[in-house]
Design a protein around this motif. Structure first.
Motif, PDB file in Angstrom:
ATOM      1  N   ILE A 380     -98.556  -0.785 -25.748  1.00  0.00           N
ATOM      2  CA  ILE A 380     -97.303  -0.363 -26.375  1.00  0.00           C
ATOM      3  C   ILE A 380     -96.152  -1.262 -25.928  1.00  0.00           C
ATOM      4  N   LEU A 381     -96.056  -1.508 -24.632  1.00  0.00           N
ATOM      5  CA  LEU A 381     -94.962  -2.323 -24.118  1.00  0.00           C
ATOM      6  C   LEU A 381     -95.055  -3.758 -24.633  1.00  0.00           C
ATOM      7  N   ASN A 382     -96.280  -4.277 -24.739  1.00  0.00           N
ATOM      8  CA  ASN A 382     -96.446  -5.621 -25.309  1.00  0.00           C
ATOM      9  C   ASN A 382     -95.980  -5.651 -26.761  1.00  0.00           C
ATOM     10  N   ALA A 383     -96.328  -4.589 -27.520  1.00  0.00           N
ATOM     11  CA  ALA A 383     -95.921  -4.513 -28.924  1.00  0.00           C
ATOM     12  C   ALA A 383     -94.402  -4.465 -29.044  1.00  0.00           C
ATOM     13  N   VAL A 384     -93.768  -3.698 -28.144  1.00  0.00           N
ATOM     14  CA  VAL A 384     -92.306  -3.605 -28.156  1.00  0.00           C
ATOM     15  C   VAL A 384     -91.686  -4.979 -27.901  1.00  0.00           C
ATOM     16  N   GLY A 385     -92.206  -5.684 -26.885  1.00  0.00           N
ATOM     17  CA  GLY A 385     -91.670  -7.000 -26.563  1.00  0.00           C
ATOM     18  C   GLY A 385     -91.840  -7.992 -27.701  1.00  0.00           C
ATOM     19  N   ILE A 386     -93.025  -7.987 -28.320  1.00  0.00           N
ATOM     20  CA  ILE A 386     -93.295  -8.908 -29.424  1.00  0.00           C
ATOM     21  C   ILE A 386     -92.393  -8.610 -30.616  1.00  0.00           C
ATOM     22  N   GLU A 387     -92.267  -7.314 -30.968  1.00  0.00           N
ATOM     23  CA  GLU A 387     -91.431  -6.938 -32.114  1.00  0.00           C
ATOM     24  C   GLU A 387     -89.966  -7.260 -31.855  1.00  0.00           C
ATOM     25  N   PHE A 388     -89.506  -7.020 -30.626  1.00  0.00           N
ATOM     26  CA  PHE A 388     -88.097  -7.299 -30.321  1.00  0.00           C
ATOM     27  C   PHE A 388     -87.826  -8.800 -30.390  1.00  0.00           C
ATOM     28  N   ASP A 389     -88.728  -9.594 -29.824  1.00  0.00           N
ATOM     29  CA  ASP A 389     -88.538 -11.048 -29.850  1.00  0.00           C
ATOM     30  C   ASP A 389     -88.515 -11.568 -31.286  1.00  0.00           C
ATOM     31  N   ALA A 390     -89.418 -11.026 -32.119  1.00  0.00           N
ATOM     32  CA  ALA A 390     -89.457 -11.453 -33.518  1.00  0.00           C
ATOM     33  C   ALA A 390     -88.160 -11.075 -34.225  1.00  0.00           C
ATOM     34  N   TYR A 391     -87.675  -9.867 -33.936  1.00  0.00           N
ATOM     35  CA  TYR A 391     -86.410  -9.418 -34.541  1.00  0.00           C
ATOM     36  C   TYR A 391     -85.250 -10.304 -34.102  1.00  0.00           C
ATOM     37  N   ALA A 392     -85.123 -10.500 -32.781  1.00  0.00           N
ATOM     38  CA  ALA A 392     -83.986 -11.263 -32.254  1.00  0.00           C
ATOM     39  C   ALA A 392     -84.002 -12.699 -32.767  1.00  0.00           C
ATOM     40  N   THR A 393     -85.194 -13.274 -32.855  1.00  0.00           N
ATOM     41  CA  THR A 393     -85.308 -14.650 -33.356  1.00  0.00           C
ATOM     42  C   THR A 393     -84.934 -14.734 -34.834  1.00  0.00           C
ATOM     43  N   SER A 394     -85.264 -13.678 -35.577  1.00  0.00           N
ATOM     44  CA  SER A 394     -85.012 -13.693 -37.025  1.00  0.00           C
ATOM     45  C   SER A 394     -83.535 -13.559 -37.375  1.00  0.00           C
ATOM     46  N   LEU A 395     -82.710 -13.138 -36.407  1.00  0.00           N
ATOM     47  CA  LEU A 395     -81.293 -12.909 -36.704  1.00  0.00           C
ATOM     48  C   LEU A 395     -80.603 -14.173 -37.208  1.00  0.00           C
ATOM     49  N   ALA A 396     -80.975 -15.313 -36.651  1.00  0.00           N
ATOM     50  CA  ALA A 396     -80.320 -16.562 -37.058  1.00  0.00           C
ATOM     51  C   ALA A 396     -80.470 -16.803 -38.552  1.00  0.00           C
ATOM     52  N   ALA A 397     -81.611 -16.371 -39.136  1.00  0.00           N
ATOM     53  CA  ALA A 397     -81.842 -16.572 -40.568  1.00  0.00           C
ATOM     54  C   ALA A 397     -81.408 -15.370 -41.397  1.00  0.00           C
ATOM     55  N   LYS A 398     -81.692 -14.158 -40.892  1.00  0.00           N
ATOM     56  CA  LYS A 398     -81.451 -12.957 -41.693  1.00  0.00           C
ATOM     57  C   LYS A 398     -80.008 -12.482 -41.670  1.00  0.00           C
ATOM     58  N   LEU A 399     -79.354 -12.609 -40.524  1.00  0.00           N
ATOM     59  CA  LEU A 399     -77.996 -12.079 -40.406  1.00  0.00           C
ATOM     60  C   LEU A 399     -77.027 -12.730 -41.391  1.00  0.00           C
ATOM     61  N   PRO A 400     -77.015 -14.065 -41.547  1.00  0.00           N
ATOM     62  CA  PRO A 400     -76.100 -14.663 -42.535  1.00  0.00           C
ATOM     63  C   PRO A 400     -76.359 -14.155 -43.950  1.00  0.00           C
ATOM     64  N   GLU A 401     -77.628 -13.902 -44.277  1.00  0.00           N
ATOM     65  CA  GLU A 401     -77.965 -13.424 -45.622  1.00  0.00           C
ATOM     66  C   GLU A 401     -77.447 -12.009 -45.862  1.00  0.00           C
ATOM     67  N   VAL A 402     -77.721 -11.104 -44.897  1.00  0.00           N
ATOM     68  CA  VAL A 402     -77.281  -9.714 -45.047  1.00  0.00           C
ATOM     69  C   VAL A 402     -75.759  -9.621 -44.966  1.00  0.00           C
ATOM     70  N   TYR A 403     -75.177 -10.316 -44.000  1.00  0.00           N
ATOM     71  CA  TYR A 403     -73.726 -10.299 -43.812  1.00  0.00           C
ATOM     72  C   TYR A 403     -73.018 -10.928 -45.010  1.00  0.00           C
ATOM     73  N   GLY A 404     -73.643 -11.945 -45.597  1.00  0.00           N
ATOM     74  CA  GLY A 404     -73.035 -12.635 -46.731  1.00  0.00           C
ATOM     75  C   GLY A 404     -72.847 -11.757 -47.948  1.00  0.00           C
ATOM     76  N   LYS A 405     -73.634 -10.684 -48.057  1.00  0.00           N
ATOM     77  CA  LYS A 405     -73.530  -9.775 -49.198  1.00  0.00           C
ATOM     78  C   LYS A 405     -72.396  -8.761 -49.032  1.00  0.00           C
ATOM     79  N   LYS A 406     -71.845  -8.671 -47.832  1.00  0.00           N
ATOM     80  CA  LYS A 406     -70.741  -7.746 -47.594  1.00  0.00           C
ATOM     81  C   LYS A 406     -69.447  -8.332 -48.168  1.00  0.00           C
TER      82      LYS A 406
END
Length: 696
Positions: A380-406
């Motif tokens: 479980i803890l490994n899954a949490v770490g992997i999912e969090f890292d994937a999320y945090a890394t994706s912010l550079a690409a996803k955040l401008p897209e989501v924020y841009g629609k505001k």
């Protein structure tokens, strides 16, 4: 809202009869030294006596939660100096007021307390201070600063509602600060029902509907109220019934599309129309016609009906059925003891010598379950770490897209001409931060949903493996019992096997199986997994949104000049600035911050808490603590209690048969009397069940 005296008296009688029967069974379990049975029966007796009904009010900022709650509470039963001239106990105003989760319960001494995040009561508050200061401040930063050490308020308010055993929870807006929303989510598993409030002139937004949906997934019973603003009348010809049906029944509740349904059809989905302002005025003026016109009486009638006919009946059934179940355990145990007493002592001595090493071997095998649990916890803890890292890394690409629609309203139309003014720059800054926070919350909710799904999958596999192990152990314990001279495997088809009880408990712990409520003293109302997954959602959302990092975004003068140099593409440049500055702070490491010699140590620590590195650590730390101290600890406790009980029954059975003849005769007579008492107590409990169901 009060309980019907007729129903309340009937329930009190049922509970008194059930407690008497449970006390008889507890006495027998103590004589037989069955610790797990004693604990379960004591829990049934204790929780049967509980009358508390916790009702939460939730909704977006300024939807009228506090106003409706004041109307439900009504006037106090005693004079409260700080609440003269018709003042209500909850702060109200034209602007949003509730900043902190607040519980309102009965107390003979009217008072207000503030609790910190360590669970300690802070300095006492009085109603005057509470009404004046416990409100949302002018800006977000001021609100955070004032309430930074206050987790929750507790208000003791003696009125008809709280005196009836109803505790109310007033929550901050569902679109409030993420850390406050997280605290509200944590409280949900401890509530029996909730009122979700909509404004008639502004129904719930997407984030609020998501919040309501997450609350429903925990099993929380929901009632829905449309707060009629500006004297709206739902029975008027121009009222947008179709629009409300679409937004509430279809989108929020997953009901059918609108096909001409009437106003009365909303009540089938527990949706009620209430003018909270009129209800409050009618309550404090004791004006029945105003109360009737406001619509609150229909809501109160439905809440009362749920409390008495649904919640209280289920409450009594749950713990009376647990008593019936444990009565069968006692009968089965006595049957085993009586069989051993009738056996040949030499055969019993031989059996004991043969069984002791096998019991030791089964205990060693049972201990291997600890390793299994540790393995799944690590997964479980490994899954949490992997999912969090994937999320945090994706912010550079996803955040401008989501924020841009505001859409930034402060930069639309002629607003940019005001940019040279510091006041308008501040408005742009505040809106930019708010929209950035909304974008992060949307992405954080996606992360939270994925994480919950992965953890649920792991727990399901864990449950299957533990079930297989326990099934093997149970079969071998049954074989060992069968080797005790004079005993047999079964005495009646109505007996519930120990295996079934243990497996249902584990299902309740790990899979939200309703059968789990039949067993175990600490499963709670909805099972530990519900609490665990809500906690995961709370922490995942709170730590993923990077709300602290947003606060560190500032306007350096040189940046201002570059951003506002031209109107063309201005909004795009502002958004890029916000994203860049957020990611810069969010991705700082501990060493990066320590190298900033211009910051004091406490400033460095505050900055570090806004980073991805810190939030990942805290998320893993919180989930590991939750697993160790609650969910997995309870699994270990149930398994160990099962092993202790099986061993104890086998050993005590042999000891009973090795007593001298006079003692065995006395014990046989005593056991026969205990069997009669158990049968009588079980009959009384089943009679209570029949009459409770008839009342419903």
């Amino acid at each position: 809202m009060e309980w019907s005296e007729e129903f309340k008296q009937a329930f009190d009688n049922f509970k008194a009869e059930a407690r008497t029967a449970l006390e008889q069974l507890i006495t027998i379990a103590e004589q037989l030294k069955l610790e797990r049975v004693i604990a379960d029966l004591n829990t049934a007796k204790l929780r049967l006596s509980e009358d508390a009904f916790v009702l939460m009010l939730m909704g977006i900022f300024n939807s009228g939660k506090s106003t409706l709650l004041n109307a439900l509470l009504g006037q106090p039963l005693v004079e409260i100096p700080d609440l003269t001239d018709g003042k209500a106990p909850m702060p109200m105003g034209k602007l949003p007021t509730t900043a902190v989760l607040t519980s309102i319960k009965y107390g003979t001494d009217p008072s207000v307390y503030a609790w910190n995040f360590e669970g300690k009561c802070m300095d006492d508050w009085n109603f005057h201070r509470y009404l004046k200061q416990a409100k949302v401040k002018e800006d977000e930063q001021a609100t955070r600063e004032f309430f930074r050490n206050i987790r929750q308020f507790e208000v003791h308010y003696p009125c008809l509602l709280t005196a009836s055993g109803v505790e109310c929870m007033d929550s901050p807006g569902t679109d409030d600060l993420p850390e406050r929303t997280a605290i509200t989510l944590e409280a949900i598993p401890h509530c029996d029902a909730a009122i979700a409030l909509f404004r008639s002139d502004f129904l719930a937004n997407e984030s609020s509907r998501k919040f309501f949906h997450d609350a429903q997934k925990t099993g929380l019973r929901m009632f829905w109220v449309v707060n009629l603003m500006h004297d709206d009348r739902p029975d008027s010809d121009d009222y947008p019934i179709a629009f409300l049906w679409s937004r509430i029944i279809e989108l929020t509740l997953g009901g059918p599309k609108y096909t001409g349904q009437s106003l009365e059809d909303f009540a089938r989905y527990d949706v009620y129309f209430v003018n909270a302002q009129k209800a409050l005025k009618g309550r404090f003026l004791n004006d029945q016609s105003l109360l009737q016109e406001s619509g609150i009486l229909l809501l109160e009638e439905r809440l009362r009906d749920f409390l008495l006919r649904e919640r209280m009946i289920v409450h009594i059934q749950r713990y009376v059925e647990l008593g019936v179940n444990r009565a069968d355990t006692l009968r089965q145990t006595i049957h085993t003891f009586k069989g051993a007493i009738s056996a040949d002592q030499q055969e019993l001595i031989k059996a004991r010598k043969e069984l002791e090493p096998k019991l030791a071997e089964l205990r060693r095998r049972a201990k291997s379950l600890d390793q299994l649990i540790d393995r799944y916890q690590e997964e479980i803890l490994n899954a949490v770490g992997i999912e969090f890292d994937a999320y945090a890394t994706s912010l550079a690409a996803k955040l401008p897209e989501v924020y841009g629609k505001k859409e930034m309203k402060t930069l639309k139309g002629l607003n940019p001409v005001w940019l040279p003014l510091p006041n308008h720059q501040e408005k742009v800054m505040n809106e930019g931060k708010q929209l950035l926070q909304e974008s992060l919350s949307e992405l954080g909710e996606e992360f939270s949903t994925r994480l919950q799904s992965r953890i649920t999958d792991i727990l399901e596999r864990m449950h299957e493996e533990i079930k297989d192990r326990i099934t093997e152990l149970s079969q071998e314990y049954s074989q060992l019992r069968a080797k005790i001279p004079g005993t047999s495997l079964q005495i009646s088809g109505e007996m519930v096997s120990t295996l079934d009880r243990v497996l249902s408990a584990l299902a309740g712990l790990l899979l939200l199986d309703p059968a789990g409520i039949m067993f175990g003293s600490s499963l709670g109302f909805r099972g530990l997994l519900s609490t665990l997954l809500v906690q995961v959602a709370v922490w995942a959302t709170a730590f993923a949104t990077g709300s602290l990092a947003v606060l560190y975004i500032a306007w350096p003068a040189v940046i201002l000049a570059a951003i506002f140099a031209a109107i063309l593409g201005l909004e795009d440049r502002v958004k890029k600035f916000f994203v860049r500055e957020f990611l810069k702070t969010y991705n700082l490491s501990r060493s990066d911050i320590n190298n900033r010699s211009n910051l004091k140590s406490e400033q460095q620590e505050e900055l570090y808490q806004a980073t991805r590195e810190y939030q990942r650590h805290r998320l893993l730390e919180n989930i590991e603590l939750e697993l160790n101290t609650k969910t997995f600890q309870e699994v270990r406790k149930q398994v160990n209690a099962y092993i202790d009980e099986e061993e104890g029954i086998i050993r005590q059975s042999i000891e009973e048969g090795l007593k001298d003849e006079a003692e065995k005769a006395r014990r046989l007579h005593e056991f026969s009397q205990l069997e009669a008492t158990i049968a009588s107590a079980k009959s009384d409990l089943k009679d209570v069940l029949v009459r409770v169901k008839q009342l419903g």
